[in-house]
Design a protein around this motif. Structure first.
Motif, PDB file in Angstrom:
ATOM      1  N   ASN A 261     130.047 121.817 -94.479  1.00  0.00           N
ATOM      2  CA  ASN A 261     130.790 121.025 -93.488  1.00  0.00           C
ATOM      3  C   ASN A 261     129.989 120.767 -92.223  1.00  0.00           C
ATOM      4  O   ASN A 261     130.313 119.856 -91.453  1.00  0.00           O
TER       5      ASN A 261
ATOM      6  N   TYR B 258     134.223 125.605 -81.096  1.00  0.00           N
ATOM      7  CA  TYR B 258     135.223 126.435 -81.771  1.00  0.00           C
ATOM      8  C   TYR B 258     136.146 127.034 -80.722  1.00  0.00           C
ATOM      9  O   TYR B 258     135.825 127.077 -79.526  1.00  0.00           O
TER      10      TYR B 258
ATOM     11  N   GLU C 232     133.594 127.450 -91.503  1.00  0.00           N
ATOM     12  CA  GLU C 232     134.855 126.731 -91.688  1.00  0.00           C
ATOM     13  C   GLU C 232     135.678 126.638 -90.411  1.00  0.00           C
ATOM     14  O   GLU C 232     136.592 125.829 -90.313  1.00  0.00           O
ATOM     15  N   ARG C 233     135.328 127.447 -89.395  1.00  0.00           N
ATOM     16  CA  ARG C 233     136.066 127.417 -88.132  1.00  0.00           C
ATOM     17  C   ARG C 233     135.344 126.589 -87.073  1.00  0.00           C
ATOM     18  O   ARG C 233     135.802 126.518 -85.924  1.00  0.00           O
TER      19      ARG C 233
ATOM     20  N   VAL D 295     134.134 123.081 -85.356  1.00  0.00           N
ATOM     21  CA  VAL D 295     134.628 121.711 -85.205  1.00  0.00           C
ATOM     22  C   VAL D 295     133.456 120.834 -84.787  1.00  0.00           C
ATOM     23  O   VAL D 295     132.794 121.112 -83.778  1.00  0.00           O
TER      24      VAL D 295
ATOM     25  N   GLN E 264     141.768 123.106 -88.181  1.00  0.00           N
ATOM     26  CA  GLN E 264     141.013 121.859 -88.064  1.00  0.00           C
ATOM     27  C   GLN E 264     141.932 120.687 -87.713  1.00  0.00           C
ATOM     28  O   GLN E 264     141.559 119.814 -86.928  1.00  0.00           O
TER      29      GLN E 264
ATOM     30  N   ARG F  48     141.478 118.443 -84.411  1.00  0.00           N
ATOM     31  CA  ARG F  48     141.323 116.979 -84.484  1.00  0.00           C
ATOM     32  C   ARG F  48     142.319 116.279 -83.578  1.00  0.00           C
ATOM     33  O   ARG F  48     141.985 115.292 -82.904  1.00  0.00           O
TER      34      ARG F  48
END
Length: 324
Positions: free
Chosen positions: A77, A86, A103-104, A106, A276, A280
């Motif tokens: 990602n 984050y 995964e955490r 942004v 997420q 966003r």
């Protein structure tokens, strides 16, 4: 030289110590990132002071922005060179760099400066879940927001007003009234525990409010309950004056079948997907001009003791960031 902040015991700002740090090779699902800016939040002070207990010794900090320098196995990602931010654990943002779960992270838009990202992600996600999930405000909602001149409160006021709510802000001193108005409050009250509920009733023509967002705690609990209309919701999400007293279930009935909740950011970002999505939403609100990052003060990382002391004394008006 890379450094990190560690505490070995709870206490005042002086318990924070700078320690040398060596870059580490990321494992599966991790990245090594170098911080450009680090967010400082009231929760950090509570953890450092022992009011919110954490295992010791420990790092501090839950919010940061920087650039990815290395990625571990299975990370897809983000890539080396990406600008990321984050706003959740694990603890350890007060550092030049760190390992962090990919995964955490942004991905940050090019238009958002790292300092602004570090100033708004944690507070913005907090505001997002409070006004969109805990009590979804909308056209006609009457909301009472404590700390309306503070970092989270300004974001909540702006977003709630954009969504159509009638926003009454509460501030601690007269000097903060104008800042709360600029943030989006229709009315602003200077906190007085004995008079607040009556003032709220006056500002709402006797209807009181649908929801109270109370980050103060002990000294404001009674005024908050008395400001709610029947079947209204008390959202107790902070405790700057100390933990609120227990509420008797019968009290909620006597005051009009009220509801009360004590939400947390962790429970509203428990999965990567939910986290997420909320992040966003915050970034989209910033891009649309609904939310505005406001950095009140910048400190070098080695000035972290002073940064915490200034926050405890109320010397900062909005977000505080550390610069490695």
């Amino acid at each position: 030289m890379l450094v990190r902040v560690r505490i070995h015991e709870a206490g005042g700002p002086e318990v924070m110590r700078l320690e040398p740090l060596q870059p580490q090779e990321p494992g599966a699902g991790e990245v090594w990132l170098e911080h450009t800016a680090i967010g400082v939040n009231p929760l950090d002070l509570l953890q450092r002071g022992g009011q919110v207990r954490i295992p010791l010794p420990s790092g501090l900090g839950l919010e940061g922005a920087g650039r990815v320098l290395a990625v571990g196995e299975g990370v897809s990602n983000v890539a080396v060179g990406d600008s990321v931010g984050y706003a959740t654990g694990p603890l350890g943002a007060y550092a030049s760099g760190r390992l962090y779960p990919a995964e955490r992270l942004v991905k940050l838009p090019a238009a958002l400066a790292p300092e602004d990202a570090a100033a708004i992600l944690f507070k913005g996600i907090t505001a997002q879940y409070l006004i969109k999930t805990t009590y979804p405000v909308g056209p006609g909602t009457r909301a009472l927001i404590y700390g309306a001149a503070g970092g989270v409160g300004q974001l909540m006021a702006a977003w709630a007003r954009h969504l159509g709510a009638f926003v009454i802000g509460v501030v601690s001193r007269p000097q903060s009234v104008e800042r709360a108005r600029v943030a989006g409050c229709h009315e602003v009250l200077v906190f007085d525990a004995d008079r607040l509920a009556a003032q709220v009733q006056e500002k709402t023509e006797g209807r009181k409010v649908d929801v109270v967002y109370d980050c103060i705690g002990r000294v404001s609990l009674q005024a908050s309950l008395d400001s709610l209309r029947p079947r209204g919701l008390l959202v107790s999400f902070g405790a700057s004056s100390g933990a609120p007293a227990p509420i008797e279930i019968a009290t909620l009935n006597a005051k009009g079948s009220l509801f009360a909740t004590r939400p947390s950011l962790a429970a509203h970002t428990a999965t990567a997907e939910e986290y997420q999505q909320r992040a966003r939403d915050v970034l989209e609100a910033v891009a649309a001009g609904i939310l505005q990052p406001r950095v009140a003060q910048r400190y070098a990382l080695d000035q972290v003791v002073q940064a915490h002391a200034d926050m405890e004394q109320g010397r900062n008006q909005s977000a505080v960031v550390l610069l490695p």
